[in-house]
Design a protein around this motif. Structure first.
Motif, PDB file in Angstrom:
ATOM      1  N   ALA A 198       0.840  -1.202   0.000  1.00  0.00           N
ATOM      2  CA  ALA A 198       0.000   0.000   0.000  1.00  0.00           C
ATOM      3  C   ALA A 198       0.873   1.248   0.000  1.00  0.00           C
ATOM      4  N   SER A 199       1.700   1.405  -1.017  1.00  0.00           N
ATOM      5  CA  SER A 199       2.535   2.608  -1.084  1.00  0.00           C
ATOM      6  C   SER A 199       2.042   3.487  -2.223  1.00  0.00           C
ATOM      7  N   VAL A 200       2.584   3.274  -3.433  1.00  0.00           N
ATOM      8  CA  VAL A 200       2.176   4.085  -4.580  1.00  0.00           C
ATOM      9  C   VAL A 200       1.375   3.222  -5.564  1.00  0.00           C
ATOM     10  N   ALA A 201       2.029   2.191  -6.119  1.00  0.00           N
ATOM     11  CA  ALA A 201       1.372   1.368  -7.143  1.00  0.00           C
ATOM     12  C   ALA A 201       0.112   0.696  -6.595  1.00  0.00           C
ATOM     13  N   GLY A 202       0.172   0.191  -5.352  1.00  0.00           N
ATOM     14  CA  GLY A 202      -0.960  -0.552  -4.783  1.00  0.00           C
ATOM     15  C   GLY A 202      -2.231   0.289  -4.707  1.00  0.00           C
ATOM     16  N   VAL A 211      -6.304  -4.990  -0.150  1.00  0.00           N
ATOM     17  CA  VAL A 211      -4.870  -4.656  -0.156  1.00  0.00           C
ATOM     18  C   VAL A 211      -4.279  -5.106   1.168  1.00  0.00           C
ATOM     19  N   VAL A 212      -3.213  -5.911   1.110  1.00  0.00           N
ATOM     20  CA  VAL A 212      -2.528  -6.301   2.338  1.00  0.00           C
ATOM     21  C   VAL A 212      -1.195  -5.570   2.399  1.00  0.00           C
ATOM     22  N   GLU A 213      -0.921  -4.939   3.541  1.00  0.00           N
ATOM     23  CA  GLU A 213       0.307  -4.149   3.698  1.00  0.00           C
ATOM     24  C   GLU A 213       1.028  -4.631   4.955  1.00  0.00           C
ATOM     25  N   GLY A 252       9.268   9.505   4.249  1.00  0.00           N
ATOM     26  CA  GLY A 252      10.084   8.788   3.270  1.00  0.00           C
ATOM     27  C   GLY A 252      10.977   9.799   2.579  1.00  0.00           C
ATOM     28  N   HIS A 253      11.060   9.692   1.270  1.00  0.00           N
ATOM     29  CA  HIS A 253      11.917  10.594   0.503  1.00  0.00           C
ATOM     30  C   HIS A 253      11.063  11.292  -0.541  1.00  0.00           C
ATOM     31  N   ALA A 254      11.638  12.308  -1.182  1.00  0.00           N
ATOM     32  CA  ALA A 254      10.886  13.012  -2.228  1.00  0.00           C
ATOM     33  C   ALA A 254      10.830  12.145  -3.482  1.00  0.00           C
ATOM     34  N   VAL A 255       9.681  12.111  -4.132  1.00  0.00           N
ATOM     35  CA  VAL A 255       9.543  11.374  -5.397  1.00  0.00           C
ATOM     36  C   VAL A 255       8.945  12.306  -6.456  1.00  0.00           C
ATOM     37  N   ASP A 256       9.076  11.890  -7.704  1.00  0.00           N
ATOM     38  CA  ASP A 256       8.657  12.750  -8.809  1.00  0.00           C
ATOM     39  C   ASP A 256       7.485  12.167  -9.575  1.00  0.00           C
ATOM     40  N   LEU A 257       6.508  13.026  -9.829  1.00  0.00           N
ATOM     41  CA  LEU A 257       5.461  12.650 -10.774  1.00  0.00           C
ATOM     42  C   LEU A 257       5.712  13.447 -12.044  1.00  0.00           C
ATOM     43  N   ASP A 264       0.109  -7.372   7.896  1.00  0.00           N
ATOM     44  CA  ASP A 264       0.093  -8.784   7.500  1.00  0.00           C
ATOM     45  C   ASP A 264       0.856  -8.942   6.187  1.00  0.00           C
ATOM     46  N   SER A 265       1.143 -10.191   5.852  1.00  0.00           N
ATOM     47  CA  SER A 265       1.949 -10.455   4.651  1.00  0.00           C
ATOM     48  C   SER A 265       1.574 -11.830   4.101  1.00  0.00           C
ATOM     49  N   ILE A 266       1.653 -11.959   2.796  1.00  0.00           N
ATOM     50  CA  ILE A 266       1.326 -13.237   2.145  1.00  0.00           C
ATOM     51  C   ILE A 266       2.469 -14.238   2.392  1.00  0.00           C
ATOM     52  N   GLY A 314       1.444  -8.231  -6.983  1.00  0.00           N
ATOM     53  CA  GLY A 314       2.523  -7.785  -6.098  1.00  0.00           C
ATOM     54  C   GLY A 314       2.834  -6.327  -6.390  1.00  0.00           C
ATOM     55  N   ALA A 315       2.535  -5.448  -5.422  1.00  0.00           N
ATOM     56  CA  ALA A 315       2.891  -4.021  -5.538  1.00  0.00           C
ATOM     57  C   ALA A 315       3.756  -3.708  -4.329  1.00  0.00           C
ATOM     58  N   ASP A 316       4.621  -4.673  -3.979  1.00  0.00           N
ATOM     59  CA  ASP A 316       5.345  -4.583  -2.719  1.00  0.00           C
ATOM     60  C   ASP A 316       6.830  -4.251  -2.892  1.00  0.00           C
ATOM     61  N   SER A 332      10.241  -7.206  -3.511  1.00  0.00           N
ATOM     62  CA  SER A 332       8.881  -7.770  -3.460  1.00  0.00           C
ATOM     63  C   SER A 332       8.786  -9.187  -2.885  1.00  0.00           C
ATOM     64  N   ASN A 333       7.840  -9.320  -1.970  1.00  0.00           N
ATOM     65  CA  ASN A 333       7.551 -10.626  -1.377  1.00  0.00           C
ATOM     66  C   ASN A 333       6.816 -11.515  -2.384  1.00  0.00           C
ATOM     67  N   VAL A 334       5.845 -10.956  -3.088  1.00  0.00           N
ATOM     68  CA  VAL A 334       5.086 -11.750  -4.070  1.00  0.00           C
ATOM     69  C   VAL A 334       6.032 -12.244  -5.162  1.00  0.00           C
ATOM     70  N   GLY A 370      15.625   6.677 -11.847  1.00  0.00           N
ATOM     71  CA  GLY A 370      14.936   6.323 -13.099  1.00  0.00           C
ATOM     72  C   GLY A 370      13.496   6.741 -13.230  1.00  0.00           C
ATOM     73  N   GLY A 371      13.003   7.656 -12.373  1.00  0.00           N
ATOM     74  CA  GLY A 371      11.599   8.064 -12.500  1.00  0.00           C
ATOM     75  C   GLY A 371      10.657   6.926 -12.177  1.00  0.00           C
ATOM     76  N   SER A 372      11.058   6.079 -11.188  1.00  0.00           N
ATOM     77  CA  SER A 372      10.285   4.858 -10.972  1.00  0.00           C
ATOM     78  C   SER A 372       8.905   5.113 -10.367  1.00  0.00           C
ATOM     79  N   THR A 373       8.709   6.243  -9.694  1.00  0.00           N
ATOM     80  CA  THR A 373       7.384   6.502  -9.134  1.00  0.00           C
ATOM     81  C   THR A 373       6.374   6.743 -10.253  1.00  0.00           C
ATOM     82  N   SER A 374       6.793   7.513 -11.259  1.00  0.00           N
ATOM     83  CA  SER A 374       5.889   7.742 -12.391  1.00  0.00           C
ATOM     84  C   SER A 374       5.596   6.434 -13.110  1.00  0.00           C
TER      85      SER A 374
HETATM   86  C1  LIG Z   1      15.951   6.390  -1.090  1.00  0.00           C
HETATM   87  C2  LIG Z   1      15.038   6.451  -2.268  1.00  0.00           C
HETATM   88  C3  LIG Z   1      14.957   7.608  -3.013  1.00  0.00           C
HETATM   89  C4  LIG Z   1      14.078   7.660  -4.088  1.00  0.00           C
HETATM   90  N1  LIG Z   1      13.983   8.804  -4.807  1.00  0.00           N
HETATM   91  C5  LIG Z   1      13.114   8.864  -5.836  1.00  0.00           C
HETATM   92  C6  LIG Z   1      12.988  10.054  -6.614  1.00  0.00           C
HETATM   93  O1  LIG Z   1      13.688  11.039  -6.389  1.00  0.00           O
HETATM   94  N2  LIG Z   1      12.089  10.072  -7.614  1.00  0.00           N
HETATM   95  C7  LIG Z   1      11.286   8.981  -7.883  1.00  0.00           C
HETATM   96  O2  LIG Z   1      10.445   9.046  -8.783  1.00  0.00           O
HETATM   97  N3  LIG Z   1      11.396   7.851  -7.193  1.00  0.00           N
HETATM   98  C8  LIG Z   1      12.305   7.755  -6.181  1.00  0.00           C
HETATM   99  N4  LIG Z   1      12.424   6.605  -5.480  1.00  0.00           N
HETATM  100  C9  LIG Z   1      11.648   5.430  -5.880  1.00  0.00           C
HETATM  101  C10 LIG Z   1      10.227   5.429  -5.339  1.00  0.00           C
HETATM  102  O3  LIG Z   1      10.201   5.472  -3.927  1.00  0.00           O
HETATM  103  C11 LIG Z   1       9.554   4.160  -5.843  1.00  0.00           C
HETATM  104  O4  LIG Z   1       9.726   4.024  -7.225  1.00  0.00           O
HETATM  105  C12 LIG Z   1       8.068   4.166  -5.595  1.00  0.00           C
HETATM  106  O5  LIG Z   1       7.810   4.351  -4.225  1.00  0.00           O
HETATM  107  C13 LIG Z   1       7.513   2.824  -6.095  1.00  0.00           C
HETATM  108  O6  LIG Z   1       6.290   2.577  -5.561  1.00  0.00           O
HETATM  109  P1  LIG Z   1       5.789   1.088  -5.320  1.00  0.00           P
HETATM  110  O7  LIG Z   1       4.405   1.247  -4.788  1.00  0.00           O
HETATM  111  O8  LIG Z   1       6.015   0.276  -6.547  1.00  0.00           O
HETATM  112  O9  LIG Z   1       6.776   0.466  -4.232  1.00  0.00           O
HETATM  113  P2  LIG Z   1       7.204   0.984  -2.779  1.00  0.00           P
HETATM  114  O10 LIG Z   1       6.995   2.447  -2.627  1.00  0.00           O
HETATM  115  O11 LIG Z   1       8.528   0.426  -2.494  1.00  0.00           O
HETATM  116  O12 LIG Z   1       6.133   0.300  -1.826  1.00  0.00           O
HETATM  117  C14 LIG Z   1       6.076  -1.058  -1.541  1.00  0.00           C
HETATM  118  C15 LIG Z   1       5.050  -1.269  -0.428  1.00  0.00           C
HETATM  119  O13 LIG Z   1       4.941  -2.661  -0.184  1.00  0.00           O
HETATM  120  C16 LIG Z   1       4.993  -2.885   1.210  1.00  0.00           C
HETATM  121  N5  LIG Z   1       5.504  -4.228   1.445  1.00  0.00           N
HETATM  122  C17 LIG Z   1       6.777  -4.664   1.383  1.00  0.00           C
HETATM  123  N6  LIG Z   1       6.830  -5.976   1.669  1.00  0.00           N
HETATM  124  C18 LIG Z   1       5.554  -6.372   1.895  1.00  0.00           C
HETATM  125  C19 LIG Z   1       4.961  -7.612   2.230  1.00  0.00           C
HETATM  126  N7  LIG Z   1       5.690  -8.718   2.463  1.00  0.00           N
HETATM  127  N8  LIG Z   1       3.607  -7.680   2.375  1.00  0.00           N
HETATM  128  C20 LIG Z   1       2.833  -6.565   2.208  1.00  0.00           C
HETATM  129  N9  LIG Z   1       3.370  -5.353   1.899  1.00  0.00           N
HETATM  130  C21 LIG Z   1       4.701  -5.267   1.741  1.00  0.00           C
HETATM  131  C22 LIG Z   1       5.932  -1.798   1.732  1.00  0.00           C
HETATM  132  O14 LIG Z   1       5.753  -1.590   3.132  1.00  0.00           O
HETATM  133  C23 LIG Z   1       5.467  -0.626   0.895  1.00  0.00           C
HETATM  134  O15 LIG Z   1       4.349   0.025   1.477  1.00  0.00           O
HETATM  135  C24 LIG Z   1      13.310   6.517  -4.426  1.00  0.00           C
HETATM  136  C25 LIG Z   1      13.414   5.344  -3.670  1.00  0.00           C
HETATM  137  C26 LIG Z   1      14.278   5.309  -2.604  1.00  0.00           C
HETATM  138  C27 LIG Z   1      14.365   4.026  -1.802  1.00  0.00           C
END
Ligand SMILES: Cc1cc2nc3c(=O)[nH]c(=O)nc-3n(C[C@H](O)[C@H](O)[C@H](O)COP(=O)(O)OP(=O)(O)OC[C@H]3O[C@@H](n4cnc5c(N)ncnc54)[C@H](O)[C@@H]3O)c2cc1C
Length: 416
Positions: free
Chosen positions: A10-14, A30-32, A42-47, A126-128, A152-154, A158-160, A298-302
């Motif tokens: 439950a971060s961004v993709a989820g 959604v299980v987190e 956390g840290h700053a991310v870019d859209l 909880d976790s799968i 898997g949006a973890d 990733s655990n999934v 790499g703009g992974s948040t977008s």
């Molecule tokens: C230090 C740092 C700096 C960054 N800076 C930038 C930036 O400047 N610009 C940018 O665009 N992106 C940046 N990123 C990347 C950005 O944070 C990720 O690309 C974005 O958060 C991806 O989202 P996501 O939902 O795929 O994964 P994540 O944000 O990683 O979220 C995964 C979620 O899954 C949960 N989870 C993990 N394991 C389990 C489990 N077993 N069961 C259930 N839930 C679980 C976690 O608690 C978390 O809530 C940075 C990342 C880091 C680590």
């Protein structure tokens, strides 16, 4: 019967995926793993543009803009030079993408969560532990349940993905650099500004966000070979970070002094995932879990936001038939994923220069772009950077009309 989809993370993709799936009549859980939604920033991310467009379609762009960090200025110090270079960051971002917002990851996550919290079942803490081919899912705490699909949006570790595709080391490629982040008091009163010290093979920066009490220090450094440490051995990671930035600058020493007091510390290698497919049977991956191009470069948040939107779109188009939807999702994302990996490698080369010329080029290139009027600086960015071409080329198709009811299992499709 309504199709039930389980999302892990439950971060961004989820939450973005959950939002769009519920809009199309899927029933979503959604299980987190974390006990609550993370609120430490956390840290700053870019859209970038496509992700901003999707956020707007979700109706939450005004909230995102309210919480934006507002970072618009950068001051760069080259190691060994006393004269700083001042850069207008807003021009650089507007050159890279027609629309851009920087926001703290946990703020973004909360906004996406709120957008569909009443329609989604969220299970925290909880976790799968197992997913069987027929969709039976086991958890650490909750009783087993059956789902039609699991996503898997973890995140990067990733655990999934681990449960379905096995060991991470076979799927990830180290790009020769490390990343550290720590939270520290904003003693310099940074507001909308990032301060950077750059030298050969290492870059350290500190930024503060308008509405955050504390600042963040970010450290990037090169290492040809993978360093020897355990991912739970925090003292060793701090020692490695101190070693990499020894003698950089008095500011950097002060930031590193906070390592003994910081409430939040992150350290990891910068790795890219390289998977031929992100789907197996009823399971697929989204965001960093499936195709992280490298955190912070790499703009992974977008990419995570676009991936979540596209996956929900393809499932809606296919009426929930994952055998059609998953390959269509992978085809639609393949080019963006490849492009993001290339952007990440080139961003890492620029941000962590390998030579003195590279250090000079980073400072002067940024100064040139920010000194030009907005139009020419945008044009130059588009000509010279992969990221500008990538984000401006991603398109976000409109969604098929809402199904107006619950989406049935694939076998029910004929009747819809
Ligand atoms: C230090 C740092 C700096 C960054 N800076 C930038 C930036 O400047 N610009 C940018 O665009 N992106 C940046 N990123 C990347 C950005 O944070 C990720 O690309 C974005 O958060 C991806 O989202 P996501 O939902 O795929 O994964 P994540 O944000 O990683 O979220 C995964 C979620 O899954 C949960 N989870 C993990 N394991 C389990 C489990 N077993 N069961 C259930 N839930 C679980 C976690 O608690 C978390 O809530 C940075 C990342 C880091 C680590």
């Amino acid at each position: 019967m309504t199709m039930r989809i389980l999302i892990s993370g439950a971060s961004v993709a989820g939450p973005v995926l959950a939002y769009w799936l519920t809009r199309h009549g899927f029933s979503v859980t959604v299980v987190e793993r974390a006990p609550t939604l993370r609120k430490t920033g956390g840290h700053a991310v870019d859209l970038f543009r496509p992700a901003v467009d999707i956020t707007e379609k979700m109706g939450v762009l005004p909230r995102v803009m309210e919480r934006a960090t507002g970072t618009s200025r950068m001051t760069i110090y080259r190691e060994g030079s006393r004269r700083p270079v001042r850069v207008d960051l807003s021009k650089i971002f507007s050159g890279a993408s027609e629309r851009h917002v920087e926001i703290m990851r946990d703020d973004l996550s909360e906004i996406y969560y709120d957008a569909a919290r009443d329609d989604v079942e969220y299970v925290f803490g909880d976790s799968i532990t197992a997913i069987s081919p027929d969709g039976e899912v086991r958890f650490e705490n909750a009783a087993p349940r059956r789902f039609d699909l699991v996503v898997g949006a973890d995140g990067l570790h990733s655990n999934v993905r681990h449960l379905v595709f096995g060991d991470e080391s076979r799927l990830s490629a180290f790009i020769g650099a490390y990343l550290g982040v720590l939270t520290l008091p904003n003693t310099s009163g940074l507001d909308g500004e990032v301060l950077i010290h750059v030298g050969v093979g290492r870059t350290a920066g500190m930024y503060g966000a308008r509405h955050l009490g504390e600042a963040r220090a970010l450290f990037l450094f090169r290492s040809e070979r993978e360093l020897d440490y355990h991912h739970r051995d925090v003292p060793r990671q701090k020692e490695l970070l101190r070693g990499a930035f020894e003698g950089a600058h008095a500011d950097v020493d002060r930031w590193l002094d906070e390592l003994d007091r910081t409430p939040a510390f992150y350290f990891d290698s910068i790795t890219q995932l390289h998977m031929d497919t992100w789907s197996r049977g009823r399971v697929t991956l989204v965001g960093d879990a499936g195709y992280c191009p490298g955190p912070a470069v790499g703009g992974s948040t977008s990419l995570a936001v676009v991936g979540a939107y596209v996956l929900a779109r393809e499932l809606a188009r296919a009426g929930g038939d994952h055998e059609r939807a998953f390959p269509a999702y992978e085809r639609a994302m393949a080019e963006h994923v490849r492009g993001s990996r290339a952007v990440a490698l080139s961003a890492a080369n620029t941000l962590i220069p390998t030579s003195r010329l590279g250090v000079w080029g980073l400072a002067q290139g940024a100064r040139l772009l920010s000194a030009l009027p907005a139009g020419p600086s945008r044009a130059l960015m588009r000509l010279t950077t992969k990221s500008a071409r990538l984000y401006n080329s991603m398109t976000v198709d409109d969604y098929p009309p809402a199904s107006g009811g619950r989406v049935g299992l694939a076998g029910d499709l004929g009747s819809r």
